[in-house]
Write a protein that holds these residues in place. Sequence first.
Motif, PDB file in Angstrom:
ATOM      1  N   ILE A 166      -8.730   0.347   5.053  1.00  9.87           N
ATOM      2  CA  ILE A 166      -8.155   1.244   4.046  1.00  9.87           C
ATOM      3  C   ILE A 166      -7.189   0.421   3.199  1.00  9.87           C
ATOM      4  O   ILE A 166      -6.345  -0.292   3.744  1.00  9.87           O
ATOM      5  N   GLY A 167      -7.313   0.493   1.894  1.00  8.78           N
ATOM      6  CA  GLY A 167      -6.409  -0.304   1.070  1.00  8.78           C
ATOM      7  C   GLY A 167      -6.731  -0.218  -0.401  1.00  8.78           C
ATOM      8  O   GLY A 167      -7.537   0.611  -0.836  1.00  8.78           O
ATOM      9  N   LEU A 168      -6.074  -1.080  -1.153  1.00 11.70           N
ATOM     10  CA  LEU A 168      -6.173  -1.071  -2.607  1.00 11.70           C
ATOM     11  C   LEU A 168      -6.066  -2.473  -3.165  1.00 11.70           C
ATOM     12  O   LEU A 168      -5.468  -3.353  -2.536  1.00 11.70           O
ATOM     13  N   PHE A 169      -6.593  -2.668  -4.354  1.00 15.17           N
ATOM     14  CA  PHE A 169      -6.199  -3.805  -5.171  1.00 15.17           C
ATOM     15  C   PHE A 169      -5.015  -3.338  -6.018  1.00 15.17           C
ATOM     16  O   PHE A 169      -5.172  -2.451  -6.854  1.00 15.17           O
ATOM     17  N   GLU A 220     -13.532  -8.828  -6.601  1.00 13.78           N
ATOM     18  CA  GLU A 220     -14.458  -9.416  -5.651  1.00 13.78           C
ATOM     19  C   GLU A 220     -15.895  -9.008  -5.912  1.00 13.78           C
ATOM     20  O   GLU A 220     -16.643  -8.712  -4.984  1.00 13.78           O
ATOM     21  N   ASN A 246      -8.116  -4.036   7.580  1.00 14.94           N
ATOM     22  CA  ASN A 246      -8.058  -3.764   6.137  1.00 14.94           C
ATOM     23  C   ASN A 246      -9.113  -2.772   5.678  1.00 14.94           C
ATOM     24  O   ASN A 246      -9.592  -2.858   4.551  1.00 14.94           O
ATOM     25  N   LYS A 304      -4.317  -7.711  -2.850  1.00 14.42           N
ATOM     26  CA  LYS A 304      -4.879  -6.870  -1.787  1.00 14.42           C
ATOM     27  C   LYS A 304      -3.750  -6.273  -0.951  1.00 14.42           C
ATOM     28  O   LYS A 304      -2.842  -6.969  -0.528  1.00 14.42           O
ATOM     29  N   THR A 305      -3.845  -4.979  -0.714  1.00  9.90           N
ATOM     30  CA  THR A 305      -2.899  -4.315   0.185  1.00  9.90           C
ATOM     31  C   THR A 305      -3.700  -3.398   1.090  1.00  9.90           C
ATOM     32  O   THR A 305      -4.851  -3.074   0.783  1.00  9.90           O
ATOM     33  N   ALA A 350       2.360   1.644  -3.470  1.00 12.55           N
ATOM     34  CA  ALA A 350       1.351   1.967  -4.500  1.00 12.55           C
ATOM     35  C   ALA A 350       0.865   3.402  -4.397  1.00 12.55           C
ATOM     36  O   ALA A 350       0.289   3.924  -5.355  1.00 12.55           O
ATOM     37  N   PHE A 358       0.836  -1.204   0.000  1.00 12.90           N
ATOM     38  CA  PHE A 358       0.000   0.000   0.000  1.00 12.90           C
ATOM     39  C   PHE A 358       0.874   1.259   0.000  1.00 12.90           C
ATOM     40  O   PHE A 358       0.592   2.224  -0.728  1.00 12.90           O
TER      41      PHE A 358
END
Lengths: 354, 354
Positions: free
Chosen positions: B150-153, B228, B148, B138-139, B112, B109
């Motif tokens: 807050i995060g991103l693919f 997802e 999790n 997933k991050t 990125a 994350f």
Amino acid sequence: MIDQLEKYGLFFEERALAQFQSLVRNKDYSKIAVLCDSNTHDQCLPGFLSQLPDLDPNKLEVVELEPGEDTKSLEVLAQLWDAFGALEMDRHSLLINLGGGVISDLGGFAAATYMRGIDFVNFPTSLLAMVDASVGAKTGINFGAYKNRIGLFTEPLMVGILPEFLDTLPEEEFLSGWAEMLKHGLIADAKHYRALIRRKPTAAQIDSALIAHSVAIKARVVSQDKHEGGLRKILNFGHSIGHALESWHQQAGQPLSHGYAVALGMQVELSLSAAFAGCDINEVQALQTDIQKLYSVPKLKPQAEDLKTLLLGDKKNKGSHLHFSLLRECGVGVYDIEVPMQSVLERYNQCFHD
Amino acid sequence: MIDQLEKYGLFFEERALAQFQSLVRNKDYSKIAVLCDSNTHDQCLPGFLSQLPDLDPNKLEVVELEPGEDTKSLEVLAQLWDAFGALEMDRHSLLINLGGGVISDLGGFAAATYMRGIDFVNFPTSLLAMVDASVGAKTGINFGAYKNRIGLFTEPLMVGILPEFLDTLPEEEFLSGWAEMLKHGLIADAKHYRALIRRKPTAAQIDSALIAHSVAIKARVVSQDKHEGGLRKILNFGHSIGHALESWHQQAGQPLSHGYAVALGMQVELSLSAAFAGCDINEVQALQTDIQKLYSVPKLKPQAEDLKTLLLGDKKNKGSHLHFSLLRECGVGVYDIEVPMQSVLERYNQCFHD
């Protein structure tokens, strides 16, 4: 021109409202939150909502932030994530960014990272946000001394441009967006530049067609190079010096608007264009004169040494070399031009301290 | 099986080292930073670097964090962004995440979002990270009470799996990864499940082929549904209850490993599978017995009411409905099964408080 922008997700006036309403009908969002600052909350939100009678008031939330660049911080980002949680926003919620670049940069980044990404749309309210932040998918916050140090390339589902918002814009804000429009002309379309420079920069002199023309230049460039590996860098003309000035003035407690800083940056980078990109010196001087009429050099300004430190932290500089985006001629931008730091500081002093 | 995973960016043993070295040669990075925690710093980093003699020591930096789930926080994320700046990392720098899921989630994350994204690669050091975090992109970080949140693919450039790291893994950590492997069998491959359940969960009983088999299940699922929207949800079997337990135990000061929490969650969700997904009750009881032998219910555990609050904050729940990923039979996962909260709490009490 306006229709051609729809393929980039940009919609104008009634088409923007129709597109947004169809999106909301199709997606059946669990919540819809409008992010605004206290200015757009008072001046834009009521008119905006009055044109969207179908929005379910039970799903609608408003999040209001302080206006200004200081809002693009980690602290406010964390508050925003907290607010999304408190409003019980989930993966099926929508965020509407109703504001200038601060709101769309911060709101877009918050939405893209909340629960690994929720939908968001932008309705820019400033000229700068309409012509600049509206395309290019850049979002993020400032961090440490650096602008946009933390962020993402991430696309809003749509951008809606409602020029009616410009009527409420202070002159300084208007000039800020105007500078980016001039830049679009300078780097890619000399005719657009000349069309702009003949007008007075006021809301009365601008319409959707002129905005669309400017945005289309940026959209074309970005679509060819989404992640700024090459061509997109021409959009940085004026920005190496401009960002440094913007950071310095912010820290000095006398913030410059983004576009004003870019206009000042363009004056120095025009001078560099003559020396390092083969731009004709007479053309450079004519362009500098045009720009100076609208964007005079402020009394308070950094010394060359202060500028140096800021330039070395710029994202565009690989290792310790300085890279500029410059002009070969009016309407033709070039990028990745290596320039010695010494020359940058000399040209800066010539433009700003003579 | 091992070769087939290369198309997903996963490389094993010598192939991983070769792929990484070729990447570094081709990209000419300005800096290469290794992110580790104090455990992987001591136990994995020396052996890792000794196999990469070509790395330029002048470009190499090491960033060391505290081990544990608490590291996946906004505070540590901000420290990491600061560290990247202090190390003069720029857009042309590389981050190597050398650690378990905490390191790859946080590091991925951070990378990125630093300067809108720099390159990163993962070398997982725990079994859990090899079989779970290594695919799926997933991050992110924990935020507020939620894992999790807050995060991103976002994809690493490559994942290198070196099973030698497993020799240094504590038993509890090994069991954590083993639970995710069992889950992969349960949701998509009954033969894989039976192959696992016959073995003792120790490093001596595992090799690249078995890891690859488990990862391939996840990779196939993820490749069909990156964000997802549907099928990928079957991977959440055991996770609705598991995440809630994990959060609760974390806050109670007696953290459970992720896999242990998932194994406990699977016991409850097996019971729900009989009631809501048509799974045969005898099969459910046999599977529960298998799992309980390895993962016994801890003495300290939440009351049903505590669980309820946590379940309502889960990302998978749209609005106020509860959605579960369950089993139709051993080897067949199903998703988006709506279950009344009351039934969840009853089954939880049957499994955990009787």
